[in-house]
Design a protein around this motif. Structure first.
Motif, PDB file in Angstrom:
ATOM      1  N   ASP A 197       0.780  -1.135  -0.204  1.00 15.78           N
ATOM      2  CA  ASP A 197       0.016  -0.054  -0.188  1.00 15.78           C
ATOM      3  C   ASP A 197       0.890   1.264   0.136  1.00 15.78           C
ATOM      4  O   ASP A 197       0.490   2.254  -0.727  1.00 15.78           O
ATOM      5  CB  ASP A 197      -0.909  -0.017   1.195  1.00 15.78           C
ATOM      6  CG  ASP A 197      -2.125  -0.979   1.189  1.00 15.78           C
ATOM      7  OD1 ASP A 197      -2.292  -1.583   0.111  1.00 15.78           O
ATOM      8  OD2 ASP A 197      -2.790  -1.389   2.212  1.00 15.78           O
ATOM      9  N   MET A 198       1.986   1.229   0.506  1.00 15.66           N
ATOM     10  CA  MET A 198       2.799   2.499   0.876  1.00 15.66           C
ATOM     11  C   MET A 198       3.595   2.464  -0.637  1.00 15.66           C
ATOM     12  O   MET A 198       3.733   3.726  -0.957  1.00 15.66           O
ATOM     13  CB  MET A 198       3.887   2.239   1.658  1.00 15.66           C
ATOM     14  CG  MET A 198       3.645   2.139   3.451  1.00 15.66           C
ATOM     15  SD  MET A 198       4.720   1.495   4.482  1.00 15.66           S
ATOM     16  CE  MET A 198       5.871   2.534   4.604  1.00 15.66           C
ATOM     17  N   LYS A 199       3.827   1.503  -1.298  1.00 14.77           N
ATOM     18  CA  LYS A 199       4.414   1.775  -2.613  1.00 14.77           C
ATOM     19  C   LYS A 199       3.389   2.264  -3.580  1.00 14.77           C
ATOM     20  O   LYS A 199       3.695   2.883  -4.564  1.00 14.77           O
ATOM     21  CB  LYS A 199       4.848   0.445  -3.185  1.00 14.77           C
ATOM     22  CG  LYS A 199       6.118  -0.255  -2.467  1.00 14.77           C
ATOM     23  CD  LYS A 199       7.405   0.670  -2.692  1.00 14.77           C
ATOM     24  CE  LYS A 199       7.805   0.707  -4.220  1.00 14.77           C
ATOM     25  NZ  LYS A 199       9.238   1.302  -4.285  1.00 14.77           N
ATOM     26  N   GLU A 200       2.020   1.784  -3.480  1.00 18.36           N
ATOM     27  CA  GLU A 200       1.135   2.065  -4.418  1.00 18.36           C
ATOM     28  C   GLU A 200       0.799   3.411  -4.112  1.00 18.36           C
ATOM     29  O   GLU A 200       0.409   4.180  -5.204  1.00 18.36           O
ATOM     30  CB  GLU A 200      -0.291   1.173  -4.093  1.00 18.36           C
ATOM     31  CG  GLU A 200      -1.335   1.373  -5.092  1.00 18.36           C
ATOM     32  CD  GLU A 200      -2.468   0.462  -4.718  1.00 18.36           C
ATOM     33  OE1 GLU A 200      -2.821  -0.416  -5.379  1.00 18.36           O
ATOM     34  OE2 GLU A 200      -2.994   0.535  -3.573  1.00 18.36           O
ATOM     35  N   ASN A 201       0.355   3.853  -2.908  1.00 22.87           N
ATOM     36  CA  ASN A 201      -0.289   5.131  -2.900  1.00 22.87           C
ATOM     37  C   ASN A 201       0.676   5.845  -1.582  1.00 22.87           C
ATOM     38  O   ASN A 201      -0.010   5.836  -0.456  1.00 22.87           O
ATOM     39  CB  ASN A 201      -1.554   5.221  -2.473  1.00 22.87           C
ATOM     40  CG  ASN A 201      -2.093   6.480  -2.705  1.00 22.87           C
ATOM     41  OD1 ASN A 201      -1.471   7.586  -2.210  1.00 22.87           O
ATOM     42  ND2 ASN A 201      -3.324   6.731  -3.018  1.00 22.87           N
ATOM     43  N   PRO A 202       1.969   6.215  -1.586  1.00 23.55           N
ATOM     44  CA  PRO A 202       2.540   6.803  -0.557  1.00 23.55           C
ATOM     45  C   PRO A 202       1.961   7.754   0.352  1.00 23.55           C
ATOM     46  O   PRO A 202       1.887   7.972   1.645  1.00 23.55           O
ATOM     47  CB  PRO A 202       4.139   7.093  -0.969  1.00 23.55           C
ATOM     48  CG  PRO A 202       3.997   7.195  -2.240  1.00 23.55           C
ATOM     49  CD  PRO A 202       2.794   6.351  -2.932  1.00 23.55           C
ATOM     50  N   ARG A 203       1.271   8.743  -0.415  1.00 22.98           N
ATOM     51  CA  ARG A 203       0.732  10.116   0.339  1.00 22.98           C
ATOM     52  C   ARG A 203      -0.481   9.602   1.087  1.00 22.98           C
ATOM     53  O   ARG A 203      -0.520   9.837   2.167  1.00 22.98           O
ATOM     54  CB  ARG A 203       0.292  10.882  -1.063  1.00 22.98           C
ATOM     55  CG  ARG A 203      -0.227  12.322  -0.226  1.00 22.98           C
ATOM     56  CD  ARG A 203      -0.868  13.100  -1.128  1.00 22.98           C
ATOM     57  NE  ARG A 203      -1.311  14.262  -0.538  1.00 22.98           N
ATOM     58  CZ  ARG A 203      -0.425  15.484  -0.492  1.00 22.98           C
ATOM     59  NH1 ARG A 203       0.547  15.202  -0.940  1.00 22.98           N
ATOM     60  NH2 ARG A 203      -0.885  16.695   0.383  1.00 22.98           N
ATOM     61  N   ARG A 204      -1.225   8.579   0.685  1.00 20.34           N
ATOM     62  CA  ARG A 204      -2.499   8.207   1.453  1.00 20.34           C
ATOM     63  C   ARG A 204      -1.759   7.524   2.762  1.00 20.34           C
ATOM     64  O   ARG A 204      -2.385   7.673   3.638  1.00 20.34           O
ATOM     65  CB  ARG A 204      -3.037   7.028   0.682  1.00 20.34           C
ATOM     66  CG  ARG A 204      -4.261   6.389   1.231  1.00 20.34           C
ATOM     67  CD  ARG A 204      -4.900   5.171   0.663  1.00 20.34           C
ATOM     68  NE  ARG A 204      -3.662   4.216   0.522  1.00 20.34           N
ATOM     69  CZ  ARG A 204      -3.805   3.308  -0.565  1.00 20.34           C
ATOM     70  NH1 ARG A 204      -4.743   3.528  -1.673  1.00 20.34           N
ATOM     71  NH2 ARG A 204      -2.852   2.257  -0.660  1.00 20.34           N
ATOM     72  N   GLU A 205      -0.780   6.709   2.460  1.00 17.34           N
ATOM     73  CA  GLU A 205      -0.246   5.945   3.693  1.00 17.34           C
ATOM     74  C   GLU A 205       0.191   6.816   4.926  1.00 17.34           C
ATOM     75  O   GLU A 205       0.381   6.750   6.116  1.00 17.34           O
ATOM     76  CB  GLU A 205       0.666   4.806   3.347  1.00 17.34           C
ATOM     77  CG  GLU A 205       0.096   3.699   2.581  1.00 17.34           C
ATOM     78  CD  GLU A 205      -1.163   3.041   3.082  1.00 17.34           C
ATOM     79  OE1 GLU A 205      -1.443   2.575   4.286  1.00 17.34           O
ATOM     80  OE2 GLU A 205      -2.284   3.356   2.447  1.00 17.34           O
ATOM     81  N   VAL A 206       1.073   7.940   3.982  1.00 10.52           N
ATOM     82  CA  VAL A 206       1.520   9.118   5.223  1.00 10.52           C
ATOM     83  C   VAL A 206       0.448   9.673   5.896  1.00 10.52           C
ATOM     84  O   VAL A 206       0.780   9.758   7.269  1.00 10.52           O
ATOM     85  CB  VAL A 206       2.473   9.967   4.333  1.00 10.52           C
ATOM     86  CG1 VAL A 206       2.870  10.942   5.156  1.00 10.52           C
ATOM     87  CG2 VAL A 206       3.671   9.215   3.836  1.00 10.52           C
ATOM     88  N   GLU A 207      -0.406  10.074   5.520  1.00  8.39           N
ATOM     89  CA  GLU A 207      -1.750  10.574   5.911  1.00  8.39           C
ATOM     90  C   GLU A 207      -2.334   9.702   6.961  1.00  8.39           C
ATOM     91  O   GLU A 207      -2.888  10.283   7.892  1.00  8.39           O
ATOM     92  CB  GLU A 207      -2.751  10.999   4.787  1.00  8.39           C
ATOM     93  CG  GLU A 207      -2.150  12.001   3.927  1.00  8.39           C
ATOM     94  CD  GLU A 207      -3.236  12.544   2.945  1.00  8.39           C
ATOM     95  OE1 GLU A 207      -4.013  11.858   2.646  1.00  8.39           O
ATOM     96  OE2 GLU A 207      -3.084  13.562   2.250  1.00  8.39           O
ATOM     97  N   ARG A 208      -2.220   8.220   6.710  1.00  8.79           N
ATOM     98  CA  ARG A 208      -2.956   7.427   7.814  1.00  8.79           C
ATOM     99  C   ARG A 208      -1.969   7.497   8.931  1.00  8.79           C
ATOM    100  O   ARG A 208      -2.585   7.560   9.910  1.00  8.79           O
ATOM    101  CB  ARG A 208      -2.819   5.945   7.166  1.00  8.79           C
ATOM    102  CG  ARG A 208      -3.977   5.420   6.569  1.00  8.79           C
ATOM    103  CD  ARG A 208      -4.017   4.063   5.971  1.00  8.79           C
ATOM    104  NE  ARG A 208      -4.288   3.301   7.358  1.00  8.79           N
ATOM    105  CZ  ARG A 208      -3.806   2.056   7.570  1.00  8.79           C
ATOM    106  NH1 ARG A 208      -2.861   1.432   6.606  1.00  8.79           N
ATOM    107  NH2 ARG A 208      -4.139   1.306   8.575  1.00  8.79           N
ATOM    108  N   LEU A 209      -0.645   7.352   8.830  1.00 11.17           N
ATOM    109  CA  LEU A 209       0.222   7.527   9.774  1.00 11.17           C
ATOM    110  C   LEU A 209       0.122   8.477  10.578  1.00 11.17           C
ATOM    111  O   LEU A 209       0.142   8.748  11.912  1.00 11.17           O
ATOM    112  CB  LEU A 209       1.582   7.333   9.141  1.00 11.17           C
ATOM    113  CG  LEU A 209       2.018   5.883   8.948  1.00 11.17           C
ATOM    114  CD1 LEU A 209       3.277   5.863   7.880  1.00 11.17           C
ATOM    115  CD2 LEU A 209       2.242   5.046  10.117  1.00 11.17           C
TER     116      LEU A 209
END
Length: 297
Positions: A197-209
């Motif tokens: 998921d981090m590779k696919e959409n890093p921005r989304r995962e940064v926002e989740r964190l």
């Protein structure tokens, strides 16, 4: 000689409560098990070679409002102590570094859920678990064992796959590791993050964190963090690429600590027969739980 290390030679694995750990970790495990974190501490956990360093750097940047210079204040092992690591490997053990730091601290571990000190759960510490699909993990771990001069020699690839499937590598079974945190994620408020998921959409995962850490950063800062934690940027960052350790610890002439960072690189290593055997074994070991891993994007 860099001050982050002291030694070394290939080490042995020693079982701790049934989990094979490097001998220098097993020797000091009672002290690790007794560690009591502050409730404000954050734990980042993973099976080795699953995106730990990537997640650590994202978290550090989130906590420092995307300030790249602030996040170069020290090497990653000094900013985020490796809980169980001993002074046999680095100059200071993870516990010694933690004693020198005031909370809130970010702490790294590769321990399976059942070996994590109880204090993390009793104090309701935020815990981020990052997981990567089994096939890419075993490939990355094999390269890591070749260059990590403090770990047991990996041996040939075909035998290494068998060791992985049998849980005979450092930190034990990948299958049990990812299932252990998955099954406890809701009760223990663990944020379960997938490498793919981090590779696919890093921005989304940064926002989740960011949300999990109860932070609120501007869109510009989020964009900067995504750029600063891109694979090639991190690979060239001396504070995270482990070039601060000498060849006697990590011999990066054999393989880079940050090698490829791809999803699906396993296809370049598994034969069709190995892949089929691995898939069959995977189905048996994971049949009781559905964790949505992806082996390609």
């Amino acid at each position: 000689m860099p001050d982050d290390q002291i030694v070394s030679s290939r080490r042995l694995l020693v079982p701790v409560k049934g989990i094979p750990l490097p001998d220098h970790i097993a020797e000091g495990f009672d002290a690790v098990s007794a560690f009591c974190p502050h409730p404000s501490d954050v734990l980042i956990s993973s099976y080795p070679k699953s995106g730990t360093t990537w997640t650590q750097e994202i978290v550090d940047l989130l906590l420092h409002n995307g300030d790249a210079e602030r996040c170069r204040r020290a090497s990653i092992i000094k900013r985020h102590p490796f809980l169980e690591v001993s002074s046999h490997l680095f100059k200071e053990s993870g516990l010694a570094l933690l004693k020198e730091m005031d909370p809130p601290r970010v702490i790294k571990t590769h321990l399976p859920f059942q070996l994590v000190p109880d204090g993390f759960w009793e104090n309701k510490c935020k815990t981020i678990y990052v997981a990567r699909n089994a096939k890419d993990t075993v490939v990355s771990y094999h390269y890591f064992h070749q260059m990590n001069q403090t770990s047991p020699a990996p041996g040939p690839w075909e035998g290494y796959i068998q060791k992985f499937m049998r849980g005979q590598l450092g930190y034990g079974s990948w299958y049990d590791h990812v299932k252990g945190y998955w099954e406890e994620r809701e009760k223990k408020n663990i944020l379960y993050v997938f490498y793919e998921d981090m590779k696919e959409n890093p921005r989304r995962e940064v926002e989740r964190l960011m949300k999990y850490l109860d932070l609120s950063l501007s869109d510009d800062v989020i964009s900067r963090i995504v750029e600063l934690t891109a694979f090639m940027t991190m690979k060239e960052n001396p504070m995270v690429n482990y070039t601060f350790l000498p060849k006697t610890v990590f011999d990066q002439s054999i393989s880079s600590f940050m090698r490829k960072g791809d999803v699906g690189d396993w296809k370049n290593h598994f034969t069709p027969e190995q892949s089929a055997e691995f898939d069959e074994d995977y189905k048996k070991k994971m049949k009781q739980v559905h964790i949505p891993f992806r082996t390609q994007l």
